[in-house]
Design a protein around this motif. Structure first.
Motif, PDB file in Angstrom:
ATOM      1  N   ALA A  76      75.510  39.792 118.752  1.00  0.00           N
ATOM      2  CA  ALA A  76      75.118  38.949 119.895  1.00  0.00           C
ATOM      3  C   ALA A  76      73.973  39.596 120.665  1.00  0.00           C
ATOM      4  N   HIS A  77      74.016  40.890 120.811  1.00  0.00           N
ATOM      5  CA  HIS A  77      72.953  41.612 121.520  1.00  0.00           C
ATOM      6  C   HIS A  77      71.648  41.567 120.721  1.00  0.00           C
ATOM      7  N   VAL A  78      71.738  41.819 119.422  1.00  0.00           N
ATOM      8  CA  VAL A  78      70.542  41.826 118.574  1.00  0.00           C
ATOM      9  C   VAL A  78      69.927  40.439 118.500  1.00  0.00           C
ATOM     10  N   SER A  79      70.757  39.416 118.314  1.00  0.00           N
ATOM     11  CA  SER A  79      70.213  38.054 118.195  1.00  0.00           C
ATOM     12  C   SER A  79      69.592  37.587 119.511  1.00  0.00           C
ATOM     13  N   ALA A  80      70.147  38.010 120.636  1.00  0.00           N
ATOM     14  CA  ALA A  80      69.539  37.661 121.930  1.00  0.00           C
ATOM     15  C   ALA A  80      68.233  38.418 122.134  1.00  0.00           C
ATOM     16  N   SER A  81      68.185  39.658 121.680  1.00  0.00           N
ATOM     17  CA  SER A  81      66.985  40.486 121.846  1.00  0.00           C
ATOM     18  C   SER A  81      65.840  40.061 120.934  1.00  0.00           C
ATOM     19  N   ALA A  82      66.160  39.411 119.828  1.00  0.00           N
ATOM     20  CA  ALA A  82      65.120  39.024 118.859  1.00  0.00           C
ATOM     21  C   ALA A  82      64.051  38.144 119.500  1.00  0.00           C
ATOM     22  N   TYR A  88      47.282  34.145 111.765  1.00  0.00           N
ATOM     23  CA  TYR A  88      48.389  33.373 112.306  1.00  0.00           C
ATOM     24  C   TYR A  88      49.522  33.307 111.287  1.00  0.00           C
ATOM     25  N   VAL A  89      50.739  33.385 111.809  1.00  0.00           N
ATOM     26  CA  VAL A  89      51.939  33.339 110.981  1.00  0.00           C
ATOM     27  C   VAL A  89      52.870  32.280 111.554  1.00  0.00           C
ATOM     28  N   ARG A  90      53.421  31.453 110.683  1.00  0.00           N
ATOM     29  CA  ARG A  90      54.427  30.458 111.084  1.00  0.00           C
ATOM     30  C   ARG A  90      55.796  31.053 110.797  1.00  0.00           C
ATOM     31  N   GLU A  91      56.652  31.055 111.811  1.00  0.00           N
ATOM     32  CA  GLU A  91      58.006  31.581 111.671  1.00  0.00           C
ATOM     33  C   GLU A  91      59.003  30.479 112.022  1.00  0.00           C
ATOM     34  N   VAL A  92      59.987  30.278 111.152  1.00  0.00           N
ATOM     35  CA  VAL A  92      61.080  29.347 111.432  1.00  0.00           C
ATOM     36  C   VAL A  92      62.366  30.163 111.397  1.00  0.00           C
ATOM     37  N   SER A  93      63.106  30.105 112.490  1.00  0.00           N
ATOM     38  CA  SER A  93      64.342  30.879 112.564  1.00  0.00           C
ATOM     39  C   SER A  93      65.532  29.951 112.737  1.00  0.00           C
ATOM     40  N   GLU A  94      66.671  30.423 112.254  1.00  0.00           N
ATOM     41  CA  GLU A  94      67.937  29.703 112.427  1.00  0.00           C
ATOM     42  C   GLU A  94      68.993  30.686 112.907  1.00  0.00           C
ATOM     43  N   VAL A  95      69.618  30.343 114.036  1.00  0.00           N
ATOM     44  CA  VAL A  95      70.750  31.106 114.533  1.00  0.00           C
ATOM     45  C   VAL A  95      71.989  30.291 114.196  1.00  0.00           C
ATOM     46  N   ASP A  96      72.833  30.835 113.340  1.00  0.00           N
ATOM     47  CA  ASP A  96      74.085  30.175 112.958  1.00  0.00           C
ATOM     48  C   ASP A  96      75.214  30.860 113.719  1.00  0.00           C
ATOM     49  N   PRO A  97      75.764  30.187 114.748  1.00  0.00           N
ATOM     50  CA  PRO A  97      76.780  30.815 115.578  1.00  0.00           C
ATOM     51  C   PRO A  97      78.127  30.973 114.868  1.00  0.00           C
ATOM     52  N   VAL A  98      78.382  30.183 113.836  1.00  0.00           N
ATOM     53  CA  VAL A  98      79.648  30.284 113.107  1.00  0.00           C
ATOM     54  C   VAL A  98      79.588  31.447 112.115  1.00  0.00           C
ATOM     55  N   LYS A 152      77.434  33.740 112.201  1.00  0.00           N
ATOM     56  CA  LYS A 152      76.842  34.855 112.933  1.00  0.00           C
ATOM     57  C   LYS A 152      75.691  35.482 112.139  1.00  0.00           C
ATOM     58  N   THR A 153      74.710  34.645 111.856  1.00  0.00           N
ATOM     59  CA  THR A 153      73.489  35.129 111.220  1.00  0.00           C
ATOM     60  C   THR A 153      72.290  34.607 111.995  1.00  0.00           C
ATOM     61  N   LEU A 154      71.275  35.422 112.039  1.00  0.00           N
ATOM     62  CA  LEU A 154      69.960  35.010 112.531  1.00  0.00           C
ATOM     63  C   LEU A 154      69.032  35.212 111.350  1.00  0.00           C
ATOM     64  N   THR A 155      68.464  34.111 110.847  1.00  0.00           N
ATOM     65  CA  THR A 155      67.573  34.162 109.693  1.00  0.00           C
ATOM     66  C   THR A 155      66.185  33.739 110.135  1.00  0.00           C
ATOM     67  N   LEU A 156      65.207  34.598 109.867  1.00  0.00           N
ATOM     68  CA  LEU A 156      63.816  34.305 110.202  1.00  0.00           C
ATOM     69  C   LEU A 156      63.025  34.232 108.901  1.00  0.00           C
ATOM     70  N   ARG A 157      62.320  33.134 108.721  1.00  0.00           N
ATOM     71  CA  ARG A 157      61.445  32.972 107.544  1.00  0.00           C
ATOM     72  C   ARG A 157      60.022  32.788 108.052  1.00  0.00           C
ATOM     73  N   SER A 158      59.118  33.602 107.505  1.00  0.00           N
ATOM     74  CA  SER A 158      57.735  33.497 107.965  1.00  0.00           C
ATOM     75  C   SER A 158      56.783  33.399 106.788  1.00  0.00           C
ATOM     76  N   GLN A 159      55.636  32.777 107.072  1.00  0.00           N
ATOM     77  CA  GLN A 159      54.590  32.557 106.070  1.00  0.00           C
ATOM     78  C   GLN A 159      53.254  32.679 106.779  1.00  0.00           C
ATOM     79  N   ASN A 160      52.347  33.444 106.193  1.00  0.00           N
ATOM     80  CA  ASN A 160      51.017  33.533 106.789  1.00  0.00           C
ATOM     81  C   ASN A 160      50.297  32.193 106.632  1.00  0.00           C
TER      82      ASN A 160
END
Length: 189
Positions: A15-21, A77-87, A89-97
């Motif tokens: 929870a701390h890491v995902s909030a800090s991201a 420039y980089v496009r980043e799409v992130s998903e926080v799954d609360p069930v 408990k994963t934070l997934t970040l996908r990025s593409q230049n």
């Protein structure tokens, strides 16, 4: 095509890491990141997954020979799409230049998840796929090798910078105030 992967753990709960991201940039170690703009943010009402799309602006120290070959600029420039799954408990970040992706494609995935052996730690798993496009394979190899090394350097600095962000949030906000409740899906009526 070259691959990069890295895994480590942070001595903070998920929870701390995902909030800090969300506060990772700017930081004193990742000075190449000069701006982060949120383009879209939405919560899926059924799953509770928070999806965020961001545009990250970087100013890289690119070798002059590479800029001369590709006719590029040092701002990218980089496009980043992130998903926080609360069930899960994963934070997934996908990025593409987005900049010069017809010459060099960098696709990165980062997953933050709780350490199954210690709830006060979070696992960081990073992978990247780097592909250069040029007329000569030898040039592609040179660009990919340089890119992997630059990625490795930035990843190491990024980890140090994120550690400082994690510590600042821990010092500023007691654990009881972290948004773990916000990250939980609403109870069904």
């Amino acid at each position: 095509m070259k691959f990069f992967s890295s895994q480590c753990s942070f001595d903070y709960p998920w929870a701390h890491v995902s909030a800090s991201a969300w506060k990772k940039y700017p930081n004193e170690m990742s000075t190449h990141v000069v701006a982060v703009d949120v383009l879209r943010r939405e919560v899926d009402p059924v799953s509770g997954i928070l999806t965020t799309e961001r545009l990250i602006t970087c100013k890289q120290n690119i070798p002059r020979w590479l800029l001369a070959v590709v006719g590029g600029r040092d701002t990218s420039y980089v496009r980043e799409v992130s998903e926080v799954d609360p069930v899960a408990k994963t934070l997934t970040l996908r990025s593409q230049n987005l900049t010069m992706n017809h010459l060099l494609s960098v696709q990165e995935t980062v997953v933050y998840s709780p350490d199954t052996t210690d709830p006060n730690k979070t696992i960081f798993d990073q992978t990247a796929r780097i592909v250069a496009y040029a007329a000569f394979q030898r040039l592609c190899n040179k660009i990919e090798e340089w890119s992997v090394e630059r990625f490795r350097q930035n990843a190491a600095l990024g980890k140090l910078g994120f550690e400082s962000v994690l510590k600042k949030l821990a010092d500023a906000v007691p654990d009881t105030v972290l948004p773990s409740e916000i990250l939980q899906p609403a109870a069904a009526n």
